[in-house]
Scaffold this motif. Structure first.
Motif, PDB file in Angstrom:
ATOM      1  N   SER A  54      50.200  46.415  45.702  1.00  0.00           N
ATOM      2  CA  SER A  54      49.089  45.949  44.894  1.00  0.00           C
ATOM      3  C   SER A  54      49.076  46.665  43.538  1.00  0.00           C
ATOM      4  O   SER A  54      48.807  46.051  42.499  1.00  0.00           O
ATOM      5  CB  SER A  54      47.787  46.213  45.648  1.00  0.00           C
ATOM      6  OG  SER A  54      46.713  45.577  45.032  1.00  0.00           O
ATOM      7  N   ALA A  91      49.343  44.856  40.050  1.00  0.00           N
ATOM      8  CA  ALA A  91      48.240  44.961  39.099  1.00  0.00           C
ATOM      9  C   ALA A  91      48.721  45.443  37.738  1.00  0.00           C
ATOM     10  O   ALA A  91      47.932  45.542  36.803  1.00  0.00           O
ATOM     11  CB  ALA A  91      47.177  45.908  39.638  1.00  0.00           C
ATOM     12  N   HIS A 113      45.791  42.453  47.531  1.00  0.00           N
ATOM     13  CA  HIS A 113      45.195  41.882  46.315  1.00  0.00           C
ATOM     14  C   HIS A 113      44.176  42.788  45.638  1.00  0.00           C
ATOM     15  O   HIS A 113      43.818  42.573  44.479  1.00  0.00           O
ATOM     16  CB  HIS A 113      44.538  40.528  46.641  1.00  0.00           C
ATOM     17  CG  HIS A 113      45.564  39.480  46.970  1.00  0.00           C
ATOM     18  ND1 HIS A 113      46.294  38.843  46.006  1.00  0.00           N
ATOM     19  CD2 HIS A 113      46.005  39.002  48.161  1.00  0.00           C
ATOM     20  CE1 HIS A 113      47.137  37.996  46.583  1.00  0.00           C
ATOM     21  NE2 HIS A 113      46.984  38.072  47.883  1.00  0.00           N
ATOM     22  N   LEU A 150      43.861  45.853  44.359  1.00  0.00           N
ATOM     23  CA  LEU A 150      43.989  46.648  43.131  1.00  0.00           C
ATOM     24  C   LEU A 150      44.097  45.763  41.890  1.00  0.00           C
ATOM     25  O   LEU A 150      43.797  46.209  40.782  1.00  0.00           O
ATOM     26  CB  LEU A 150      45.176  47.607  43.217  1.00  0.00           C
ATOM     27  CG  LEU A 150      45.060  48.695  44.300  1.00  0.00           C
ATOM     28  CD1 LEU A 150      46.185  49.718  44.163  1.00  0.00           C
ATOM     29  CD2 LEU A 150      43.712  49.393  44.240  1.00  0.00           C
ATOM     30  N   ILE A 151      44.507  44.539  42.101  1.00  0.00           N
ATOM     31  CA  ILE A 151      44.561  43.600  40.974  1.00  0.00           C
ATOM     32  C   ILE A 151      43.129  43.352  40.494  1.00  0.00           C
ATOM     33  O   ILE A 151      42.815  43.460  39.304  1.00  0.00           O
ATOM     34  CB  ILE A 151      45.238  42.283  41.416  1.00  0.00           C
ATOM     35  CG1 ILE A 151      46.648  42.576  41.936  1.00  0.00           C
ATOM     36  CG2 ILE A 151      45.262  41.270  40.279  1.00  0.00           C
ATOM     37  CD1 ILE A 151      47.257  41.448  42.750  1.00  0.00           C
ATOM     38  N   THR A 152      42.259  43.056  41.455  1.00  0.00           N
ATOM     39  CA  THR A 152      40.842  42.849  41.128  1.00  0.00           C
ATOM     40  C   THR A 152      40.224  44.136  40.591  1.00  0.00           C
ATOM     41  O   THR A 152      39.490  44.126  39.604  1.00  0.00           O
ATOM     42  CB  THR A 152      40.073  42.436  42.414  1.00  0.00           C
ATOM     43  OG1 THR A 152      40.783  41.359  43.008  1.00  0.00           O
ATOM     44  CG2 THR A 152      38.657  42.040  42.114  1.00  0.00           C
ATOM     45  N   ARG A 197      41.539  46.766  39.090  1.00  0.00           N
ATOM     46  CA  ARG A 197      41.943  47.144  37.740  1.00  0.00           C
ATOM     47  C   ARG A 197      41.253  46.258  36.699  1.00  0.00           C
ATOM     48  O   ARG A 197      40.770  46.717  35.676  1.00  0.00           O
ATOM     49  CB  ARG A 197      43.463  47.065  37.557  1.00  0.00           C
ATOM     50  CG  ARG A 197      43.877  47.561  36.161  1.00  0.00           C
ATOM     51  CD  ARG A 197      45.238  47.093  35.714  1.00  0.00           C
ATOM     52  NE  ARG A 197      45.465  45.672  35.766  1.00  0.00           N
ATOM     53  CZ  ARG A 197      45.027  44.780  34.870  1.00  0.00           C
ATOM     54  NH1 ARG A 197      44.331  45.165  33.836  1.00  0.00           N
ATOM     55  NH2 ARG A 197      45.288  43.493  35.027  1.00  0.00           N
ATOM     56  N   ARG A 198      41.200  44.971  36.997  1.00  0.00           N
ATOM     57  CA  ARG A 198      40.561  44.048  36.053  1.00  0.00           C
ATOM     58  C   ARG A 198      39.113  44.412  35.819  1.00  0.00           C
ATOM     59  O   ARG A 198      38.638  44.445  34.684  1.00  0.00           O
ATOM     60  CB  ARG A 198      40.587  42.634  36.626  1.00  0.00           C
ATOM     61  CG  ARG A 198      41.841  41.947  36.299  1.00  0.00           C
ATOM     62  CD  ARG A 198      41.582  40.444  36.318  1.00  0.00           C
ATOM     63  NE  ARG A 198      42.865  39.792  36.239  1.00  0.00           N
ATOM     64  CZ  ARG A 198      43.222  38.783  36.990  1.00  0.00           C
ATOM     65  NH1 ARG A 198      42.386  38.287  37.872  1.00  0.00           N
ATOM     66  NH2 ARG A 198      44.408  38.248  36.845  1.00  0.00           N
ATOM     67  N   TRP A 255      48.324  38.843  36.734  1.00  0.00           N
ATOM     68  CA  TRP A 255      47.692  39.909  37.503  1.00  0.00           C
ATOM     69  C   TRP A 255      47.823  41.250  36.781  1.00  0.00           C
ATOM     70  O   TRP A 255      47.145  42.199  37.100  1.00  0.00           O
ATOM     71  CB  TRP A 255      48.374  40.069  38.868  1.00  0.00           C
ATOM     72  CG  TRP A 255      48.166  38.937  39.803  1.00  0.00           C
ATOM     73  CD1 TRP A 255      47.278  37.913  39.682  1.00  0.00           C
ATOM     74  CD2 TRP A 255      48.876  38.721  41.036  1.00  0.00           C
ATOM     75  NE1 TRP A 255      47.387  37.070  40.771  1.00  0.00           N
ATOM     76  CE2 TRP A 255      48.352  37.550  41.612  1.00  0.00           C
ATOM     77  CE3 TRP A 255      49.877  39.409  41.713  1.00  0.00           C
ATOM     78  CZ2 TRP A 255      48.808  37.051  42.832  1.00  0.00           C
ATOM     79  CZ3 TRP A 255      50.342  38.929  42.925  1.00  0.00           C
ATOM     80  CH2 TRP A 255      49.811  37.745  43.474  1.00  0.00           C
ATOM     81  N   MET A 256      48.755  41.312  35.852  1.00  0.00           N
ATOM     82  CA  MET A 256      49.140  42.614  35.308  1.00  0.00           C
ATOM     83  C   MET A 256      48.404  42.961  34.031  1.00  0.00           C
ATOM     84  O   MET A 256      48.053  42.094  33.241  1.00  0.00           O
ATOM     85  CB  MET A 256      50.639  42.628  35.031  1.00  0.00           C
ATOM     86  CG  MET A 256      51.417  42.508  36.318  1.00  0.00           C
ATOM     87  SD  MET A 256      53.169  42.495  36.032  1.00  0.00           S
ATOM     88  CE  MET A 256      53.693  41.827  37.614  1.00  0.00           C
TER      89      MET A 256
END
Ligand SMILES: Cc1ncc(C[n+]2csc(CCOP(=O)(O)OP(=O)(O)O)c2C)c(N)n1
Ligand code: SF4
Ligand SMILES: [Mg+2]
Lengths: 315, 641
Positions: free
Chosen positions: B254, B258, B387, B389-391, B393-394, B427-428
């Motif tokens: 993740s 991310a 999923h 850490l993608i959320t 970080r955002r 995602w990044m």
């Protein structure tokens, strides 16, 4: 400390010329006569000499009188928490090798609450300059004993005199494997102070500078003799050392010391006394920020790695 | 000596000609050995192959408390439970129906923890029964006596004897022999098993693989010739591409997905394996794992990196979280985006280092002195771990805040297949903004309504400011004037409400109204839903809701709770028993989510919580819900209670 020259670095506004004033922030609010003022001036001069872009320069500090430092400069600053300037600086430099990073700490900050970080920062040997503003006391919190308070010196927490013999920040630093630059200077020797900061900045690796700093409020007596009688101070001289003609003229006690000799540096530091100069310098030591540097990537590169990893875990 | 009702039987006397095939929709098997004998590798390999063949799988590690516990003691029990199903499996279930034990002492440990079904089939190493050493034989006999209290069916397996035909030291090798036994019993595909063995020994010399493959064959052959039963858990081939991994590996991936570049950590169980995984692969993807000198430095380095424009994360567990406290307050105060992963274990203090608990929720929410608003997210499945850490970080970047991700030891080591994610460059994180800041922009240019502001990143011309943990105004200037602190607090708090306005109300598992609503968070989700399903099939009006966001809470909770006659939380943390001495409704200390929900909704929510040092079992949760249902329906009928 040498900045890595990336393309963005070299492209930075070559036609701008920064004067010392361009680095000046609001009026510093240290007490009149506080040694921190003189360190601030030396830092501004260093910034101007090297024409460091203010936006590419970061001063990180902890908490204490000395840690107010970044507020008085017009660079990026990070006034952190007590004792933790070094981890923050390490993070900044790891993420952004293109930035010039300075850490400013007090003696309580660096040698007491932050002692673990200090030792490990010396080991990491990240490209940066670390300044220890050592007034031998806790200034901000009003005169408590610090690790560098001379034995017998009274404070509000040890009114009958500091109980323990003081810690010697130079020998501690020199005792850590991978130490690469260890120098001592004094706020009342502005030329020497500047020359030392300059050498520290030019060093590749973690440059540790202990600055003997007067605090006229709590420790007025401590450096008085040395300030009034230049003969009480010994200056380390060597072709590989820090050279400043003014200082060498004022302080006629010179001691020849080759800063590439670690054992001699350790012995010298251990002897104590009021010595200014470069104790040790080895620019060949490994720097953590360089060893850990990894090539950049594009999102496509990353997606390829993720696909490889998902394949490895495919059902 | 009384004759044990479940006297061990030598396998040879069984008649494999009359092999029984048990057709089931799910089955639960455990492999236990002394620590160091490799039961975990065996069980994980078996679980992975089962997933690859299309079974739903959940595996849980059985971890000894010490690194080198004395051999042949209950404390030494190390292994895995693997629960297989035709459909997706979301938790470790109730009791093991088949156990393979390398000695009788580790078996006793599982027996004493009531991990085994009353009629469990036990395959056990036979060498101890006839051992030369009197005390070992005596220990064996005593164990068999103790085990005879149950209706276990104990079958002796000459593991050592068979393995000696291939290796000199069967302590290194029995595990693959046992993998062979399981493969034969459950009809696992030999090619897949061999590929799994090759993967397990990928870092070793090829001879090692070959020897282990041979031991595997030996185990298969022995089971075919000697065991009179097989278990068939029907598989339904997946329609999607699937991947299988544990929660900590999923978190590591993740971070890569991310677009993070720095994991700054200090080793602590059960969080460390995130960094183990990342250390292997992160550098290929342009990232590094920094092992700092302590947790304080770990978070400090992450904050420094985030300040400099690359959002970093730190991963820890309870004791490490405690050390990070001051820095986390600084990050909240200065609005430095940061992601903190807390893989919870039992506490307080060193507590239960390897065991699951959900006891850090309130510490995370209220752990910093002063007001430190933050976002808290709790993934509830391995897939969500991939999923999250993608959320996180955002949100951290968009809201300039600290986002905590709470997982636990159960998710960390639980292994479950899930649909293969499709990595996406959206995602990044992009590269840090290095454009000059607009004329007149300020480092904390809070929008009055939302509290949101754009952050300045070193390198941006014209943006020079000094970040400070002291009370500051929009220009990041230290100011103690009346109103400045109030405004800063307001603005930082407002952002959390703004985030809440973008969230959806939680969906219920089951009907959206009824008698009892069970609310949970994190890794207990599968267990709670399975328990609810059992109650529903008994005819009760029970549903559950899982909360992914704990701060801000998801909207609509009060409405949701109003549609049920009773609401209770089920959590793996401590609460006083209602009928314990001195405990009253007023002084009762309740579960952590329960406490939070009561405070936020003013609904009289009850809780059932346990801290057993292991995941909750659906049967126990079902009992707790059943008790609640009884009291609700008794109240409704006016029965005296
Ligand atoms: C965690 C924590 N502990 C204690 C303090 C209180 N405190 C602030 S500055 C300081 C010591 C300052 O002494 P020094 O580091 O030598 O800096 P100086 O003021 O002398 O420049 C202390 C103890 C604090 N801010 N944070
Ligand atoms: S108290 Fe001492 S160290 Fe602090 S500002 Fe005044 S003179 Fe400087
Ligand atoms: Mg001081």
């Amino acid at each position: 400390m040498t900045a890595t020259c990336t393309l963005t670095d070299c492209g930075a506004a070559p036609d701008v010329e920064y004067s010392m004033d361009d680095y000046a922030g609001p009026v510093a609010r240290w007490c009149p006569g506080c040694g921190d003022h003189s360190v601030l001036s030396a830092a501004q001069r260093l910034l101007a000499t090297h024409q460091m872009a203010p936006e590419k320069t970061v001063f990180v500090s902890g908490i204490g009188c000395s840690s107010r430092f970044p507020h008085y400069l017009r660079t990026y600053g990070f006034h952190g928490i007590h004792g933790r300037a070094l981890p923050i600086s390490t993070g900044v430099k790891l993420a952004r090798p293109d930035l010039d990073v300075f850490a400013v700490m007090g003696d309580g900050d660096c040698c007491s609450i932050g002692a673990a970080h200090w030792i490990h920062a010396v080991r990491y040997n990240v490209n940066m300059v670390a300044l220890l503003l050592d007034n031998n006391i806790y200034g901000l919190t009003k005169k408590q004993t610090s690790p560098t308070t001379p034995q017998g010196f009274p404070s509000n927490t040890q009114p009958r005199g500091s109980i323990l013999p003081p810690m010697n920040p130079l020998s501690v630093t020199l005792g850590v494997t991978n130490a690469s630059f260890v120098a001592q200077t004094a706020d009342w020797a502005p030329q020497h102070l500047y020359a030392t900061l300059d050498a520290a900045y030019r060093h590749r690796g973690f440059a540790f500078v202990r600055i003997l700093q007067r605090c006229p409020i709590w420790t007025a007596s401590l450096f008085r003799d040395a300030v009034q009688d230049p003969a009480k101070v010994e200056v380390l001289v060597h072709e590989k050392g820090i050279h400043d003609a003014t200082t060498e003229a004022i302080h006629t006690n010179h001691l020849d010391h080759d800063p590439s000799d670690l054992n001699a540096a350790r012995a010298l530091a251990e002897e104590g006394g009021m010595r200014l100069g470069l104790f040790f310098h080895d620019p060949t030591n490994a720097c953590y920020d360089e060893t850990r540097r990894v090539p950049g990537y594009t999102p496509e590169d990353r997606i390829a790695i993720l696909k490889r990893e998902l394949d490895r875990h495919a059902v | 000596m009384t004759t044990p009702t479940s006297a061990p039987v030598a396998a040879g006397v069984l008649a494999p000609e009359s092999t029984q095939v048990l057709h089931v929709r799910e089955h639960c098997v455990e492999v236990v050995s002394d620590s160091g004998e490799g039961a975990q590798k065996c069980g994980q390999s078996f679980g992975a192959v089962s997933a690859k063949m299309g079974n739903g799988v959940w595996t849980v590690e059985i971890i000894p408390a010490e690194i080198q516990p004395p051999a042949r003691t209950p404390a030494s029990a190390s292994g895995v439970r693997i629960r297989l199903g035709t459909q997706a499996i979301t938790n470790w279930g109730d009791h093991a129906e088949l156990v393979v034990a390398f000695n009788e002492q580790v078996l006793l440990s599982r027996h004493r923890q009531e991990a085994l079904a009353d009629d469990a089939v036990i395959l056990i190493e036979s060498m101890w029964a006839e051992h030369d050493n009197d005390s070992i034989r005596a220990a064996w006999n005593a164990a068999m006596e103790e085990l005879s209290a149950r209706n276990y069916r104990i079958i002796l397996v000459p593991m050592e004897e068979r393995c000696l035909t291939v290796v000199d030291d069967p302590r290194r090798g029995k595990n693959m022999f046992v993998f062979g036994l399981l493969a034969a019993i459950y009809g696992r595909d030999t090619e897949r098993c061999k590929a799994q063995i090759a993967y397990a020994f990928r870092k070793k010399k090829p001879e090692i693989y070959e020897r282990n493959a041979e031991l595997f064959d030996l185990g298969c052959a022995w089971a075919r010739e000697n065991l009179p039963f097989r278990v068939e858990v029907a598989t339904e081939p997946y329609t999607d591409d699937m991947v299988v991994m544990n929660g900590n590996t999923a978190l590591g991936m993740s971070a890569i997905a991310a677009g993070m570049d720095l994991c700054s950590m200090y080793p602590i169980t059960p969080a460390t394996s995130v960094s183990h995984y990342l250390s292997e692969v992160f550098e290929d993807a342009g990232g590094i794992v920094h092992q700092a000198e302590d947790e304080i430095a770990a978070v400090g380095v992450a904050i420094g990196a985030s300040f400099a424009g690359k959002v970093a994360f730190t991963v820890t567990s309870g004791p490490g979280l405690a050390l990070k406290t001051e820095f986390l307050g600084l990050a909240a105060m200065t609005e430095v985006p940061l992601v903190v992963v807390d893989v919870q274990r039992g506490g307080p203090s060193t507590g239960l280092p390897t065991k699951v608990e959900q006891s850090d929720l309130l510490a995370v929410l209220y752990g910093q002195p002063g007001d430190a608003p933050k976002v808290v997210i709790a993934p509830s499945t391995i897939e969500e771990c991939f999923h999250v850490l993608i959320t996180a970080r955002r949100i951290a970047e968009a809201f300039r805040c600290v986002v905590y991700v709470l997982t636990d030891a159960n998710l960390a080591t639980g292994v479950q297949p899930f649909p293969r994610p499709k990595p996406d460059s959206n995602w990044m994180a992009g590269p840090p903004d290095q454009d000059p800041v607009p004329e007149g922009a300020r480092p904390y240019d809070w929008d009055d309504r939302t509290g949101l502001s754009r952050r300045f990143i070193p390198g941006q011309a014209g943006g020079m400011y000094t970040l400070t943990g002291l009370v500051h105004d929009e220009d990041s200037k230290v100011r103690y004037a009346t109103g400045v602190n109030q405004r800063g607090c307001d603005m930082r708090s407002r952002k959390i409400a703004v985030l809440q306005s973008t969230l959806q109300p939680p969906k219920t598992h089951g009907e959206s109204h009824g008698d009892v609503l069970v609310v949970g968070w994190g890794s207990t989700r599968g267990t709670i839903e399975e328990a609810v399903d059992r109650l529903v099939s008994e005819g009760h009006a029970v549903s559950s809701a899982n909360l992914t966001f704990l701060s801000p809470l998801e909207p609509g909770l009060k409405d949701l709770f109003a549609r049920f006659r009773s609401v209770m939380t089920v959590e793996v943390n401590f609460s006083d028993e209602k009928d314990a001495p001195y405990i009253t409704d007023e002084n009762r200390r309740r579960g952590q989510l329960c406490t939070l929900l009561r405070a936020q909704t003013l609904v009289d929510i009850d809780c059932w919580t346990r801290v057993p040092g292991q995941p909750l079992r659906p049967a126990d949760v079902a009992d707790a819900i059943r008790a609640n249902v009884r009291s609700v329906t008794a109240d409704a009928n006016g029965d005296p209670s």
